[in-house]
Design a protein around this motif. Sequence first.
Motif, PDB file in Angstrom:
ATOM      1  N   PHE A  85      22.262  17.793 -40.206  1.00  0.00           N
ATOM      2  CA  PHE A  85      21.251  19.081 -40.038  1.00  0.00           C
ATOM      3  C   PHE A  85      21.913  19.345 -38.560  1.00  0.00           C
ATOM      4  O   PHE A  85      21.658  20.555 -38.103  1.00  0.00           O
ATOM      5  CB  PHE A  85      19.925  18.610 -40.067  1.00  0.00           C
ATOM      6  CG  PHE A  85      19.299  17.907 -39.046  1.00  0.00           C
ATOM      7  CD1 PHE A  85      18.981  18.332 -37.846  1.00  0.00           C
ATOM      8  CD2 PHE A  85      19.052  16.603 -39.165  1.00  0.00           C
ATOM      9  CE1 PHE A  85      18.335  17.846 -36.878  1.00  0.00           C
ATOM     10  CE2 PHE A  85      18.455  15.715 -38.067  1.00  0.00           C
ATOM     11  CZ  PHE A  85      18.145  16.527 -36.926  1.00  0.00           C
ATOM     12  N   MET A  86      22.406  18.552 -37.667  1.00  0.00           N
ATOM     13  CA  MET A  86      22.530  18.970 -36.542  1.00  0.00           C
ATOM     14  C   MET A  86      23.829  19.691 -36.429  1.00  0.00           C
ATOM     15  O   MET A  86      24.188  20.724 -35.723  1.00  0.00           O
ATOM     16  CB  MET A  86      22.867  17.836 -35.492  1.00  0.00           C
ATOM     17  CG  MET A  86      21.494  17.031 -35.271  1.00  0.00           C
ATOM     18  SD  MET A  86      21.670  15.458 -34.093  1.00  0.00           S
ATOM     19  CE  MET A  86      20.081  15.156 -33.827  1.00  0.00           C
ATOM     20  N   ALA A  87      25.011  19.159 -37.198  1.00  0.00           N
ATOM     21  CA  ALA A  87      26.344  19.744 -37.159  1.00  0.00           C
ATOM     22  C   ALA A  87      26.049  21.048 -37.848  1.00  0.00           C
ATOM     23  O   ALA A  87      26.674  22.159 -37.650  1.00  0.00           O
ATOM     24  CB  ALA A  87      26.871  18.920 -38.155  1.00  0.00           C
ATOM     25  N   GLU A  88      25.090  21.088 -38.922  1.00  0.00           N
ATOM     26  CA  GLU A  88      24.891  22.458 -39.843  1.00  0.00           C
ATOM     27  C   GLU A  88      24.249  23.525 -38.688  1.00  0.00           C
ATOM     28  O   GLU A  88      24.602  24.623 -38.736  1.00  0.00           O
ATOM     29  CB  GLU A  88      23.791  21.932 -40.746  1.00  0.00           C
ATOM     30  CG  GLU A  88      24.160  22.856 -42.073  1.00  0.00           C
ATOM     31  CD  GLU A  88      23.312  22.577 -43.166  1.00  0.00           C
ATOM     32  OE1 GLU A  88      23.554  22.170 -44.202  1.00  0.00           O
ATOM     33  OE2 GLU A  88      21.821  22.042 -42.785  1.00  0.00           O
ATOM     34  N   THR A  89      23.405  23.148 -37.900  1.00  0.00           N
ATOM     35  CA  THR A  89      22.871  24.202 -36.907  1.00  0.00           C
ATOM     36  C   THR A  89      24.008  24.612 -36.036  1.00  0.00           C
ATOM     37  O   THR A  89      24.001  25.827 -35.621  1.00  0.00           O
ATOM     38  CB  THR A  89      21.822  23.413 -36.045  1.00  0.00           C
ATOM     39  OG1 THR A  89      20.761  22.720 -36.799  1.00  0.00           O
ATOM     40  CG2 THR A  89      21.193  24.189 -35.152  1.00  0.00           C
ATOM     41  N   ALA A  90      24.816  23.664 -35.523  1.00  0.00           N
ATOM     42  CA  ALA A  90      25.953  24.106 -34.633  1.00  0.00           C
ATOM     43  C   ALA A  90      26.862  25.396 -35.538  1.00  0.00           C
ATOM     44  O   ALA A  90      27.094  26.086 -34.895  1.00  0.00           O
ATOM     45  CB  ALA A  90      26.783  23.027 -34.290  1.00  0.00           C
ATOM     46  N   LYS A  91      27.075  24.864 -36.779  1.00  0.00           N
ATOM     47  CA  LYS A  91      27.769  26.016 -37.697  1.00  0.00           C
ATOM     48  C   LYS A  91      27.063  27.202 -38.094  1.00  0.00           C
ATOM     49  O   LYS A  91      27.724  28.388 -37.841  1.00  0.00           O
ATOM     50  CB  LYS A  91      28.143  25.240 -39.184  1.00  0.00           C
ATOM     51  CG  LYS A  91      28.953  25.979 -39.913  1.00  0.00           C
ATOM     52  CD  LYS A  91      30.317  26.309 -39.214  1.00  0.00           C
ATOM     53  CE  LYS A  91      31.491  27.107 -40.112  1.00  0.00           C
ATOM     54  NZ  LYS A  91      32.644  27.333 -39.602  1.00  0.00           N
ATOM     55  N   ILE A  92      25.811  27.121 -38.072  1.00  0.00           N
ATOM     56  CA  ILE A  92      24.958  28.422 -38.092  1.00  0.00           C
ATOM     57  C   ILE A  92      25.207  29.079 -36.881  1.00  0.00           C
ATOM     58  O   ILE A  92      25.186  30.454 -37.069  1.00  0.00           O
ATOM     59  CB  ILE A  92      23.405  27.956 -38.424  1.00  0.00           C
ATOM     60  CG1 ILE A  92      23.131  27.213 -39.947  1.00  0.00           C
ATOM     61  CG2 ILE A  92      22.698  29.232 -38.288  1.00  0.00           C
ATOM     62  CD1 ILE A  92      22.063  26.320 -39.956  1.00  0.00           C
ATOM     63  N   LEU A  93      25.084  28.788 -35.710  1.00  0.00           N
ATOM     64  CA  LEU A  93      25.308  29.213 -34.658  1.00  0.00           C
ATOM     65  C   LEU A  93      26.778  29.777 -34.265  1.00  0.00           C
ATOM     66  O   LEU A  93      26.895  30.753 -33.256  1.00  0.00           O
ATOM     67  CB  LEU A  93      24.550  28.389 -33.476  1.00  0.00           C
ATOM     68  CG  LEU A  93      23.255  28.216 -33.486  1.00  0.00           C
ATOM     69  CD1 LEU A  93      22.920  27.042 -32.419  1.00  0.00           C
ATOM     70  CD2 LEU A  93      22.542  29.378 -33.068  1.00  0.00           C
TER      71      LEU A  93
END
Length: 340
Positions: A85-93
Amino acid sequence: MVVDLAAAQAKLPRLGYLDLTINPALDLFEEIAKLKQEKDAVILAHYYQEPDIQDVADYIGDSLGLAQEAERTNAKIILFAGVHFMAETAKILNPDKKVLLPDLNAGCSLSDSCPPPLFKAFRKKYPNHIVISYINCSAGIKALSDIICTSSNARAIIDSLPENQEIIFAPDRNLGAYINKETGRKMLLWNGACMVHEMFSLEKIVRLKTRNPKAKVIAHPECEESVLKTADFIGSTAQLLKYTQNDSADTFIVATEAGILHRMQQLSPNKTFISAPPDNTCACNDCPHMKLNTLEKVYLGLKYELPEITMDESLRRAAKVPIDRMLEISRNAGLIASKN
Ligand code: 13P
Ligand code: SF4
């Protein structure tokens, strides 16, 4: 039909097609530093990562700090040493950057405890409630939320809403209950929890405290209420770390994932840190998801630029809205620096 195997393999760049052997004589610290420079890559690591990974990271932080760092980095590649979920958040941003996660299986029990289809049906029943979701959730849950929060800013996010505003808080029941207690709100809680923070043994912590009467007990709000009640201080990983640096005690019993002890010890070499003991069902208090990442996988990840986080664009856009709101409220509350 003639099948062009080479072209097919190029389209499917799975790690299984690559040479994953690593010469044991290779200095991985040096190789990773070289790869970072060559590829214009940055390594963002959570405090729960193994010490070697923390030591090669460009930034180590809690979920809020990492989201902010992901938002402001200029690097072309972000290798996220944390969980999905952390890497996904980085991708979302950062839709235009390559975001790598050393092990794609690094999930999160808390995130898994809140499947989007079930949550969608649940939120439908409460049309007047605002949904605040803890960042430890999937992009699917983020897209169903109004505002995201972390353990560093949850209180500020909730305080930014009118007192009579009805709220659904997901997915962590322990953090939600803790905020309800602190604020007097009656947020409706999703029944999710973190497997690591729920296995600390209250009895063993009390026994440890009796043997070390001057030690301070510090706990992450993902812990159960009974453990939080024994704590001298409760906070996010970054807040716990800061507390150990500033407080006059010289011994701390730490009720959160054990990875953070590395940074605590580095920043306060003369203090003693004791990991809060887990109950008898588990031999350790390491997060099995966080610990799937290794220095070897960080090296291979940078070398092959895999495994990469990819996401459907409409999901990404929908998930970004509540993250942007969180960052904005955190800036206004002075919890993170302004963008410029
Ligand atoms: P923070 O680092 O934001 O306190 O979160 C802890 C956690 O459980 C991350 O998985
Ligand atoms: Fe998820 Fe708990 Fe591991 Fe954090 S420590 S990543 S909340 S399972």
